[in-house]
Each structure stands twice: as structure tokens, then as C-alpha cells.
Design a protein around this motif. Structure first.
Motif, PDB file in Angstrom:
ATOM      1  N   ARG A 149       0.930  -1.091  -0.028  1.00  0.00           N
ATOM      2  CA  ARG A 149      -0.201   0.323   0.003  1.00  0.00           C
ATOM      3  C   ARG A 149       0.756   1.168  -0.154  1.00  0.00           C
ATOM      4  O   ARG A 149       0.714   2.391  -1.236  1.00  0.00           O
ATOM      5  N   GLU A 150       1.817   1.091   0.873  1.00  0.00           N
ATOM      6  CA  GLU A 150       2.520   2.588   1.312  1.00  0.00           C
ATOM      7  C   GLU A 150       3.550   2.499  -0.195  1.00  0.00           C
ATOM      8  O   GLU A 150       3.766   4.089  -0.910  1.00  0.00           O
ATOM      9  N   SER A 151       3.812   1.375  -1.488  1.00  0.00           N
ATOM     10  CA  SER A 151       4.732   2.061  -2.296  1.00  0.00           C
ATOM     11  C   SER A 151       3.716   2.350  -3.846  1.00  0.00           C
ATOM     12  O   SER A 151       4.005   3.070  -4.457  1.00  0.00           O
ATOM     13  N   ASN A 152       2.065   1.645  -3.267  1.00  0.00           N
ATOM     14  CA  ASN A 152       1.379   2.379  -4.466  1.00  0.00           C
ATOM     15  C   ASN A 152       1.034   3.964  -3.945  1.00  0.00           C
ATOM     16  O   ASN A 152       1.307   4.435  -4.979  1.00  0.00           O
ATOM     17  N   LEU A 153       1.104   4.426  -2.774  1.00  0.00           N
ATOM     18  CA  LEU A 153       0.861   5.744  -2.323  1.00  0.00           C
ATOM     19  C   LEU A 153       2.359   6.059  -2.737  1.00  0.00           C
ATOM     20  O   LEU A 153       1.695   7.752  -3.380  1.00  0.00           O
ATOM     21  N   THR A 154       3.499   6.214  -2.714  1.00  0.00           N
ATOM     22  CA  THR A 154       4.545   6.736  -3.578  1.00  0.00           C
ATOM     23  C   THR A 154       4.616   6.911  -4.758  1.00  0.00           C
ATOM     24  O   THR A 154       4.888   7.698  -5.721  1.00  0.00           O
ATOM     25  N   THR A 155       4.462   5.706  -5.223  1.00  0.00           N
ATOM     26  CA  THR A 155       3.934   5.829  -6.832  1.00  0.00           C
ATOM     27  C   THR A 155       3.180   6.934  -7.278  1.00  0.00           C
ATOM     28  O   THR A 155       3.729   7.720  -8.363  1.00  0.00           O
ATOM     29  N   LEU A 156       1.835   7.013  -6.726  1.00  0.00           N
ATOM     30  CA  LEU A 156       0.905   7.641  -7.262  1.00  0.00           C
ATOM     31  C   LEU A 156       1.817   8.912  -6.736  1.00  0.00           C
ATOM     32  O   LEU A 156       0.847  10.101  -8.030  1.00  0.00           O
ATOM     33  N   TYR A 157       2.054   9.505  -5.245  1.00  0.00           N
ATOM     34  CA  TYR A 157       2.616  10.281  -5.347  1.00  0.00           C
ATOM     35  C   TYR A 157       3.054  11.534  -6.270  1.00  0.00           C
ATOM     36  O   TYR A 157       3.916  12.897  -6.585  1.00  0.00           O
ATOM     37  N   VAL A 158       4.429  10.659  -6.892  1.00  0.00           N
ATOM     38  CA  VAL A 158       5.396  10.713  -7.624  1.00  0.00           C
ATOM     39  C   VAL A 158       4.652  10.856  -9.078  1.00  0.00           C
ATOM     40  O   VAL A 158       5.047  11.623  -9.877  1.00  0.00           O
ATOM     41  N   GLU A 159       3.540  10.172  -9.460  1.00  0.00           N
ATOM     42  CA  GLU A 159       2.579  10.420 -10.636  1.00  0.00           C
ATOM     43  C   GLU A 159       1.927  12.435 -10.713  1.00  0.00           C
ATOM     44  O   GLU A 159       1.984  12.924 -11.829  1.00  0.00           O
ATOM     45  N   LEU A 160       1.986  12.307  -9.214  1.00  0.00           N
ATOM     46  CA  LEU A 160       0.795  13.737  -9.469  1.00  0.00           C
ATOM     47  C   LEU A 160       1.905  14.899  -9.758  1.00  0.00           C
ATOM     48  O   LEU A 160       1.804  15.791 -10.610  1.00  0.00           O
ATOM     49  N   ASN A 161       3.017  14.483  -8.743  1.00  0.00           N
ATOM     50  CA  ASN A 161       4.009  15.435  -9.278  1.00  0.00           C
ATOM     51  C   ASN A 161       4.821  15.921  -9.911  1.00  0.00           C
ATOM     52  O   ASN A 161       4.599  16.912 -11.021  1.00  0.00           O
ATOM     53  N   ARG A 162       4.312  14.769 -10.955  1.00  0.00           N
ATOM     54  CA  ARG A 162       5.066  14.914 -12.046  1.00  0.00           C
ATOM     55  C   ARG A 162       4.500  15.304 -13.806  1.00  0.00           C
ATOM     56  O   ARG A 162       4.442  16.848 -13.690  1.00  0.00           O
ATOM     57  N   PHE A 163       2.642  15.338 -13.252  1.00  0.00           N
ATOM     58  CA  PHE A 163       2.081  15.508 -13.689  1.00  0.00           C
ATOM     59  C   PHE A 163       1.770  17.249 -13.270  1.00  0.00           C
ATOM     60  O   PHE A 163       1.762  18.131 -14.651  1.00  0.00           O
ATOM     61  N   GLY A 164       1.881  17.330 -12.255  1.00  0.00           N
ATOM     62  CA  GLY A 164       2.124  18.784 -11.904  1.00  0.00           C
ATOM     63  C   GLY A 164       2.740  19.902 -12.331  1.00  0.00           C
ATOM     64  O   GLY A 164       2.609  21.062 -12.730  1.00  0.00           O
ATOM     65  N   GLN A 165       4.073  19.534 -12.399  1.00  0.00           N
ATOM     66  CA  GLN A 165       5.483  20.066 -12.975  1.00  0.00           C
ATOM     67  C   GLN A 165       5.083  20.123 -14.077  1.00  0.00           C
ATOM     68  O   GLN A 165       5.773  21.204 -14.890  1.00  0.00           O
ATOM     69  N   ASN A 166       4.611  19.351 -14.758  1.00  0.00           N
ATOM     70  CA  ASN A 166       3.804  19.281 -16.574  1.00  0.00           C
ATOM     71  C   ASN A 166       2.757  20.881 -17.185  1.00  0.00           C
ATOM     72  O   ASN A 166       2.473  20.565 -18.192  1.00  0.00           O
ATOM     73  N   GLY A 167       2.305  21.216 -15.692  1.00  0.00           N
ATOM     74  CA  GLY A 167       1.074  21.714 -16.080  1.00  0.00           C
ATOM     75  C   GLY A 167      -0.050  20.690 -16.362  1.00  0.00           C
ATOM     76  O   GLY A 167      -1.106  21.596 -17.191  1.00  0.00           O
ATOM     77  N   GLU A 168      -0.129  19.648 -16.385  1.00  0.00           N
ATOM     78  CA  GLU A 168      -1.226  18.609 -16.973  1.00  0.00           C
ATOM     79  C   GLU A 168      -1.797  18.562 -15.684  1.00  0.00           C
ATOM     80  O   GLU A 168      -1.990  17.077 -14.819  1.00  0.00           O
ATOM     81  N   TYR A 169      -2.938  19.437 -15.658  1.00  0.00           N
ATOM     82  CA  TYR A 169      -4.006  19.488 -14.058  1.00  0.00           C
ATOM     83  C   TYR A 169      -4.905  18.091 -14.582  1.00  0.00           C
ATOM     84  O   TYR A 169      -5.388  18.079 -13.438  1.00  0.00           O
ATOM     85  N   GLU A 170      -5.534  18.463 -15.370  1.00  0.00           N
ATOM     86  CA  GLU A 170      -6.596  17.244 -15.316  1.00  0.00           C
ATOM     87  C   GLU A 170      -6.118  15.657 -14.932  1.00  0.00           C
ATOM     88  O   GLU A 170      -6.817  15.127 -14.242  1.00  0.00           O
ATOM     89  N   ARG A 171      -4.995  15.659 -16.137  1.00  0.00           N
ATOM     90  CA  ARG A 171      -4.381  14.218 -15.292  1.00  0.00           C
ATOM     91  C   ARG A 171      -4.205  14.167 -13.873  1.00  0.00           C
ATOM     92  O   ARG A 171      -3.706  13.345 -13.241  1.00  0.00           O
ATOM     93  N   ALA A 172      -3.324  15.162 -13.493  1.00  0.00           N
ATOM     94  CA  ALA A 172      -2.861  15.991 -11.864  1.00  0.00           C
ATOM     95  C   ALA A 172      -4.540  15.423 -11.178  1.00  0.00           C
ATOM     96  O   ALA A 172      -4.724  14.211  -9.906  1.00  0.00           O
TER      97      ALA A 172
END
Length: 657
Positions: free
Chosen positions: A5-28
Motif C-alpha cells: 500500500r505504501e509503495s502504491n501511495l508513493t508511486t501515485l504521489y510521484v505521478e501526481l508530482n510529475r503531472f503538476g510540474q508539467n502543468g497537466e492538471y486534468e491528469r493530476a
């Protein structure tokens, strides 16, 4: 399982951070929802979700999420207030910020923006001054620009706040600096600043590689403000050309379109009303309540009422005036004036005067203007008595010199000398009692004194003359008039006061003969007769004038007449020399083959008619006019005639002249 569960959460946060930095707010946003679905207590994911809503301009969804999740949104004060601010809920946003005791920098800046939206400019000014003093980062120019905008609005309101000198090295700062000058009514200097701002804006955007269309959109607000400066300077044609060009660009800013359209209506006035109606629709479209300040919206609403007045739309004008008063209660006086004008145009001047009289009781500032407008309407209807009644109920303003003069004129026009006298008496008593100085009152005292002296009221006239003498102690004319007034009801006082008059001494430096022969009272004919009766000098014979009165007769020099070159004084002049050649006795007439009996004479004259023009055959007649002074004098019925041009005969080719 916990590790997975923790690894899945970390993966989701990494993905959320990448979308935010790229300005892809719909995907974020989708990723944040996945996290919250699996981990409902994740505050960071919820925070990211709200930020995504804000970045996507979905402020309603962001505010709803914050309200529905109070446990996860306890620290999201800025986000909540920002959503409220963008949803045009500035009052709620300010309450949200004020709920926090210690404000961060971003909350202070947001509070300053909210205060600006609420038009609380003095508080906003203090907030920005505090931020600029205690903050150093890369946003100094933006804060200084906002501060300059606040200062410009303070100048428009006429605030006495100590305003600092700001820079104007960017086109935004230069533009706001011009707005400050406009608030001080320095339109010529503002025009120069706006031209500098326009130049800086074009250069800055061209350096950034901005397209020409976008540059023109950015220049639109500067050009419209420049047109306003020209308009205020009386250069309406130049201003109208700029307004028209700005509207042809079809800018996206509906606020800019509304202002330009309103100003075009102002230039048109009562001309080109069809164009003004179209422009007024643009100036009053929906959605402008958050784009324009209350002062701008108020002026547009007032102009809408005036346009209805110009176009003779009586019912619509009355409705718009009522709406203006309900929306902006401080415009009640202006609305009453427009309503009264419309009623007067409809032939209801007395109703209009009643409206103005009624409304003046609620607005002390504009009471005098409205009362005078009512008087004007009453006088237009010929109701002088009611006009006098209104003028006498103005309170202290009734005793102003202009109002006093108007009342005296109206009473005299009605033949009420007693009413005019009472007005002047009350004015004199009021100024003597209150000792109010409202400029030069000498004219008032002088006119009141002359009026009462002519009316046989020397005691009242003396009061006015006393005040006039107090203003000008050395005025001998006033002193003499006061002596005359006292002499009629208090001789002892007149005798004592007359001692202050200068003595009259005609024995020194006075030429009596010159005074007698001067024409200051006598006419020129009397002077000539007096001069003819001068006594003869000693030693001269009776009946002969003295040597000093002998005058040489001026003889007019006559010029000798010009004589012809071949003139002979020994020969007798031809008696027929003044007759035309064909009328002389020695003229040989040409034979007429058609009728020998027809002779030639002057045009329109019969044969032998020339005898009556022969000076040798004319009889002398006595044509003297009877010198009877009782005979009627006939005046010329014709006026002065114009000098007629002499017609010259043209030369014939080859002929004699």
C-alpha cells in the motif's frame, strides 16, 4: 500488505508530482482522486486536488470540496479565500482571511486585492505599503504597479493621504502615473505620460516576440485613456477617432468596450441618437458589475437617463431615474433634476418644481442648486409669486447678494415695492446682526441705500450707508449721502456728521469767468449769446466793440474757374452751347425718305419741345416758398440711393469715338 500500500501511495504521489510540474492538471486531478479513494485521510492529496481545481478555473468545485471536507481543509484558508474572491464574493473572502490571526505573505497580498475590489482604497494602500516595506523578492514591480493603481484611485476620490512618489520605468507604472495626473485634473501632463506608456508597451511586447494583434489588444486601454484626456481638453474630434478605432478592434475586455461606448455617447450628446443607443447597449451589458468600479457604473447609469431625456422617451426616462436612485441613493439629486427636466419638456413645469422642492429637503449640499432650478421652471411658466416664495425659503442662502437682487427684481416686476423694500431691509439687518463677510458687499449696501432713499425711507437707508461707511471710512460720497439721510429724521446727528465733510472754498485758485463760460451746465448757444453781450472796453465809442473783441472775418478763398484753351473774352458765348447738337438752329437735318413731316427731337419728346429747354426762350418765374412756420413739414419717403455706375459706350472698330 502494508508495504504494498505504501509503495502504491508513493508511486501515485510521484505521478501526481510529475503531472503538476508539467502543468497537466486534468491528469493530476485524476491521480489525486485515486489517492483519496484509497487513502481518504491524505491531506496533501486533497490539497493538490483543490489546487488543480483552481488551476483549471473550476473555483466553484474547489470551494465546494473545501466546504464538504472540513477535516482535510483546515489549513487551506488561502485557497478558500481565493476561490471566494474569484467567484466575486469579496465580502466572504475577507471574512475568511480575517479569521486567521497571523497572516502569511500570500494572505496579505490576497487581502490587499480584496480590499481593492471592495474599493476600500485607503486600507488597501496601507496593506501594500506594509508588504513593499517588509518584502524583497522578484515581484517588487508587480506590487509597485498595484500600489500605483491604488494611488490613482485615491487621487480620483480626492484623498488627503500622504502619497509617495513612485517610479514609472515600465509601461504599467507609467500608465498608472497618468491616472494619478487625471485624478488631479492635469490632463495635459497625463496625455504626455500616456504617449510614453504606449511607446514603452509596444517596445516591451515587440522584444518578447508578441504578435501584432495581441499588442493592439494590450494598447487598447492606454489609447482609450488617452482619448479621455483629449476629450477633457475639448479635443472631441481626436478623442472620437480614437474611441472608434478602439471599438473596431473588438477587444475581449467588456469593461474597455463599455467605457469607450459610454464616452462616445457623451460626445454625441443630443446628436446621432441612434448610434448613441447602440453604444449604450454595450455600456450596460451584463457582467460589467465586476469589471467596472462603482463610480464608473454610476456615471454610465446617469448617462443612460440623460440619453432617454435627449430622445424624448418620457416614461423610460422616469423609470431609469427611479432605478438610478434605488441602486445609487447618493444620485437622488441628479435623478430629480433629470425627471424635472423631462416633466418640463412635457409641459408639466409645476409638477417638476414640486419634485425639485421636495428632493431639496433631503440633500442639503445640492439644496440651493435644486431650488434655483425650481425657480427657473416657475419663471418659465410666469409664476413670479411662487418663485419668490421658493427664494425666500432658502434659509441663510436667501441673503446672498445674487438672491437678494433676484427677489428685488421680481417684486418690482410685480409692482410690489413694499416686498422689495422688505427684502432689502431683512438683508441689511441679517448682515448687521451676523457680521458675515461674503466678499465685497459694497454694491449691496449702495443699492439698498439708494432704493430706500428714493422710496422715502431715510432711516433704513442710513443703516445701509453706515455699513458702507464702515467698509470705506474715507468715502466722502457715502458720508454726504448719510448726512442727507440723517437730515430727514435726525437733524442734530446730520449737523454733527457734516463737520467731517471737507470745506467748500471757491475763493482760492478759482477762475470765476472760466466757470461762467464753461459748458458744464449751459449749452453752446447760451455761451455764444453771453459772449456777444460783453461790455465795451473803456475809451471806446458807444456801440462799437472793444479792441479785444475785434475778430477778423475769415474769408473763404475762392478758386478761379478753368477756361477752355481757345477761349476769347471779346466774343459773346453761343446761347445754344448747352443744347444737344441736333437741337441747335444751325443743325442740318437729314431727309427722311419715308415721311418728310416727321422731325427728330429728343427721345420721347415731340417736335418743337426743344423750345422749352432753350435757356433764351425760358421765362423767369418766381418760385419762392412761403415761409409760413405753420405749414406741415414733409419728410423724404425715400432712403439714400445707391450711386449708379455710368455705362460707357464701347468703341467701334474703325469708327469715330
Amino acid at each position: 500488505m502494508a508495504t504494498t500500500r505504501e509503495s502504491n501511495l508513493t508511486t501515485l504521489y510521484v505521478e501526481l508530482n510529475r503531472f503538476g510540474q508539467n502543468g497537466e492538471y486534468e491528469r493530476a486531478l485524476k491521480t489525486a482522486n485515486k489517492i483519496l479513494q484509497n487513502f481518504p485521510d491524505e491531506e496533501k492529496a486533497f490539497h493538490c486536488k483543490v489546487v488543480c481545481f483552481i488551476q483549471l478555473s473550476r473555483f466553484h468545485d474547489g470551494l465546494k470540496a473545501i466546504v464538504n471536507q472540513p477535516k482535510l481543509s483546515g489549513d487551506l484558508v488561502f485557497e478558500k479565500a481565493y476561490c471566494q474572491y474569484r467567484l466575486n464574493q469579496p465580502q466572504e473572502a475577507l471574512k475568511t482571511i480575517n479569521s486567521v490571526t497571523q497572516l502569511s505573505l500570500k494572505l496579505k497580498e490576497l487581502k490587499a486585492q480584496i480590499l481593492y475590489r471592495l474599493e476600500r482604497y485607503e486600507e488597501c494602500f496601507d496593506a501594500y505599503r506594509d508588504i513593499t516595506k517588509n518584502t524583497t523578492d522578484d515581484y517588487e514591480d508587480e506590487r509597485e504597479t498595484n500600489l500605483a493603481a491604488v494611488v490613482a484611485n485615491l487621487c480620483l476620490e480626492g484623498s488627503n493621504k500622504d502619497i509617495p512618489q513612485l517610479r514609472d520605468h515600465t509601461y504599467e507604472l507609467s500608465y498608472n502615473s497618468s491616472c494619478q495626473l487625471i485624478g488631479r485634473k492635469q490632463y495635459n501632463e497625463a496625455e504626455k505620460k500616456l504617449k510614453v506608456s504606449e511607446k514603452l508597451c509596444r517596445e516591451s511586447l515587440e522584444d518578447d516576440g508578441t504578435a501584432e494583434d495581441e499588442i493592439e489588444d494590450e494598447l487598447g486601454i492606454i489609447k482609450v485613456q488617452l482619448a479621455y484626456c483629449l476629450h477633457k481638453q475639448g479635443r472631441e474630434k481626436e478623442a472620437q477617432a480614437i474611441y472608434t478605432a478602439a471599438l473596431k478592434q473588438k477587444p475581449d475586455d467588456i469593461g474597455l468596450v463599455a467605457i469607450a461606448s459610454n464616452n462616445m455617447v457623451v460626445i454625441n450628446k443630443d446628436q446621432n441618437v441612434f448610434d448613441s443607443k447602440k453604444k449604450m447597449k454595450s455600456a450596460t451589458s451584463e457582467g460589467l458589475e465586476h469589471k467596472l468600479t462603482s463610480r464608473q457604473r454610476k456615471n454610465i447609469a446617469l448617462n443612460h437617463c440623460l440619453l432617454a431625456l435627449y430622445t424624448n422617451q418620457g416614461e423610460q426616462c422616469q423609470q431609469l431615474c427611479e432605478k438610478l436612485v434605488s441602486t445609487y441613493p447618493d444620485m437622488a439629486a441628479e435623478a430629480a433634476l433629470i425627471r424635472a427636466t423631462q416633466l418640463a419638456k412635457d409641459g408639466k413645469a409645476k409638477e417638476a418644481a414640486v419634485i425639485l422642492d421636495k428632493e431639496s429637503k433631503h440633500d442639503e449640499e445640492k439644496k440651493l442648486a435644486m431650488k434655483l432650478a425650481a425657480v427657473q421652471l416657475l419663471l418659465a411658466e410666469g409664476d413670479r409669486k411662487e418663485a419668490c416664495r421658493v427664494l425666500q425659503n432658502l434659509g441663510e442662502a436667501t441673503f446672498k447678494p445674487g438672491i437678494v437682487g433676484a427677489l428685488v427684481t421680481l417684486y418690482l416686476a410685480d409692482g410690489s415695492r413694499d416686498g422689495a423694500s422688505k427684502v432689502l431691509k431683512d438683508a441689511v439687518d441679517w448682515y448687521r446682526k451676523n457680521k458675515v463677510s461674503t466678499g465685497d458687499l459694497g454694491t449691496l449696501w449702495r443699492q439698498a441705500a439708494d432704493f430706500h432713499l428714493r422710496g422715502g425711507e431715510p432711516a433704513v437707508a442710513a443703516k445701509s450707508l453706515e455699513e458702507l461707511l464702515r467698509i470705506n471710512p474715507g468715502d466722502k460720497k457715502t458720508l454726504a449721502q448719510l448726512v442727507i439721510a440723517y437730515a430727514q429724521f435726525e437733524p442734530a446727528k446730520a449737523q454733527a456728521l457734516s463737520k467731517q465733510l471737507p470745506p467748500l472754498d471757491f475763493t482760492q485758485n478759482t477762475d470765476v469767468d472760466a466757470l461762467e463760460t464753461s459748458n458744464w451746465m449751459m449749452g453752446t448757444k447760451v455761451i455764444k449769446k453771453a459772449a456777444a453781450k460783453v461790455e465795451p472796453s473803456p475809451g471806446s465809442k458807444p456801440g462799437t466793440p472793444g479792441d479785444e473783441l475785434i475778430q477778423k472775418k475769415k474769408t473763404k478763398r475762392k478758386r478761379k474757374g478753368k477756361l477752355p484753351k481757345n477761349y476769347d473774352a471779346n466774343t459773346i458765348p453761343d446761347p445754344e452751347r448747352w443744347l444737344p447738337r441736333h437741337e441747335r438752329s444751325g443743325y442740318r437735318k437729314k431727309k427722311d425718305r419715308r415721311n418728310k413731316d416727321v422731325g427728330k427731337g429728343t427721345q420721347g419728346a415731340a417736335t418743337g419741345a426743344s423750345d422749352q429747354y432753350d435757356i433764351t426762350k425760358m421765362q423767369t418765374q418766381q418760385s419762392k416758398v412761403s415761409p409760413n412756420p405753420n405749414s406741415p413739414i414733409q419728410l423724404e419717403t425715400t432712403g439714400p440711393r445707391q450711386q449708379q455706375r455710368k455705362v460707357q459706350q464701347k468703341k467701334k472698330k474703325g469708327g469715330k469715338r
